[in-house]
Design an enzyme around this catalytic site. Structure first.
Site, PDB file in Angstrom:
ATOM      1  N   HIS A 171     -64.593 -66.977 -37.274  1.00 13.00           N
ATOM      2  CA  HIS A 171     -65.292 -67.786 -36.264  1.00 13.00           C
ATOM      3  C   HIS A 171     -66.675 -67.257 -36.836  1.00 13.00           C
ATOM      4  O   HIS A 171     -66.739 -66.472 -37.303  1.00 13.00           O
ATOM      5  CB  HIS A 171     -65.082 -67.479 -35.078  1.00 13.00           C
ATOM      6  CG  HIS A 171     -65.713 -66.248 -35.259  1.00 13.00           C
ATOM      7  ND1 HIS A 171     -64.483 -64.959 -35.602  1.00 13.00           N
ATOM      8  CD2 HIS A 171     -66.459 -65.688 -33.686  1.00 13.00           C
ATOM      9  CE1 HIS A 171     -65.396 -64.011 -34.341  1.00 13.00           C
ATOM     10  NE2 HIS A 171     -66.531 -63.793 -33.601  1.00 13.00           N
ATOM     11  N   LEU A 172     -67.492 -68.332 -36.413  1.00 13.33           N
ATOM     12  CA  LEU A 172     -68.832 -68.383 -37.277  1.00 13.33           C
ATOM     13  C   LEU A 172     -69.486 -68.520 -36.048  1.00 13.33           C
ATOM     14  O   LEU A 172     -69.224 -69.783 -34.834  1.00 13.33           O
ATOM     15  CB  LEU A 172     -69.679 -68.897 -38.302  1.00 13.33           C
ATOM     16  CG  LEU A 172     -68.883 -68.824 -39.289  1.00 13.33           C
ATOM     17  CD1 LEU A 172     -67.800 -69.388 -39.879  1.00 13.33           C
ATOM     18  CD2 LEU A 172     -70.153 -68.940 -40.306  1.00 13.33           C
TER      19      LEU A 172
END
Length: 317
Positions: free
Chosen positions: A166-167
């Site tokens: 994830h970012l």
């Protein structure tokens, strides 16, 4: 297969959808762990002008971070991951480049529109950047064309909290020192670094061509690949300079990996290194200055970072 460049109108529609849905859910009781409240805010005196914000609930109400013993731990389905969230936490899902992307609320937000960008969520990817995920990040920045949006990534060993790829998409309406910091060109084409006297140490790639997210993403991923090959933890930060003519990708190596992110008042991850420092403790908020922040960064990243890494990059890029 090369990723298809996003159409500007589609990306603007996506931005509007995310903002509207985030606002709706944030105003609905029981979905977020807390209502975002920035109690106090100040800019540090000095050359760099760090943004400090006091947000005590981020420390007291957030989920306990996971333990990560190396920079590429195997995905563990028994631990918390983004397939275990409530359906209401999904803002929307769409395809960006060659990835199916889930946009989720961060239920312990640091900023307005603090959104988790999760490429190919069902594939159970560990928290290690893939080329497709970098294309997603670049495509969002190219498509949104809004300097207030920044996008960051923390690897395991560099303050990642969840081992599921994830970012973080964040909305910060403030100028950050890394955006216009002078860059030192290196002998590798299109590779730069921040100067020695800057608080954080970063290798930087820039783009003024917003028609090909794949090309820019390839350059970023090649740099990150060197750090992955040498088991070096890292943070990534995508941001604009002023006035939105150049997109910068800053990669902060960590020679001293941190394997456990404590829910403490002050951690050093991508946003702190970039000049945005959320704090959960009022005394830290009042006492931190640029000298102390620089000392924290040095401890987190390690001494003589450029001296140890520049030649390695020259040899392998």
């Amino acid at each position: 297969m090369a990723a298809t460049p996003p159409k500007p109108n589609q990306m603007q529609e996506l931005k509007q959808t995310l903002e509207a849905r985030w606002t709706e859910l944030h105003n609905t009781e029981g979905i977020f762990r807390y209502q975002l409240t920035v109690e106090r805010e100040r800019i540090t005196e000095g050359r760099f002008g760090f943004l400090l914000q006091l947000n005590r609930k981020r420390t007291t109400a957030r989920r306990k971070p996971d333990f990560m013993a190396n920079i590429a731990p195997a995905f563990d389905p028994d631990l918390f991951n983004f397939n275990k969230i409530k359906p209401v936490e999904i803002l929307c899902e769409t395809r960006v480049g060659d990835a199916d992307v889930s946009f989720l609320i961060n239920d312990s937000p640091l900023t307005r529109y603090h959104i988790l960008v999760v490429p190919d969520r069902s594939r159970n990817l560990k928290q290690v950047l893939t080329e497709d995920s970098v294309v997603v990040a670049v495509s969002l920045m190219f498509g949104f064309q809004d300097r207030r949006y920044r996008l960051g990534f923390n690897s395991p060993g560099a303050l990642a909290s969840v081992n599921h790829l994830h970012l973080h998409l964040m909305f910060v309406d403030h100028e950050l020192y890394v955006e216009d910091a002078p860059l030192v060109p290196l002998s590798v084409e299109k590779l730069y670094r921040l100067d020695w006297d800057h608080p954080a140490k970063a290798f930087v790639i820039v783009s003024q061509d917003f028609t090909s997210p794949q090309t820019f993403a390839n350059q970023i991923y090649k740099l990150i690949g060197v750090f992955l090959a040498h088991n070096i933890a890292h943070n990534l930060f995508l941001t604009w300079n002023r006035p939105e003519t150049v997109l910068r990708a800053l990669v902060y190596p960590r020679l001293r990996p941190c394997v456990y992110k404590q829910a403490s008042p002050f951690n050093v991850a991508f946003c702190e290194l970039s000049g945005f420092v959320p704090l959960g403790n009022e005394s830290d908020f009042e006492q931190l200055d640029e000298r102390l922040l620089g000392e924290h960064f040095l401890e987190a990243q390690g001494e003589d970072l450029y001296g140890q890494l520049e030649q390695m990059l020259m040899d392998e890029l």
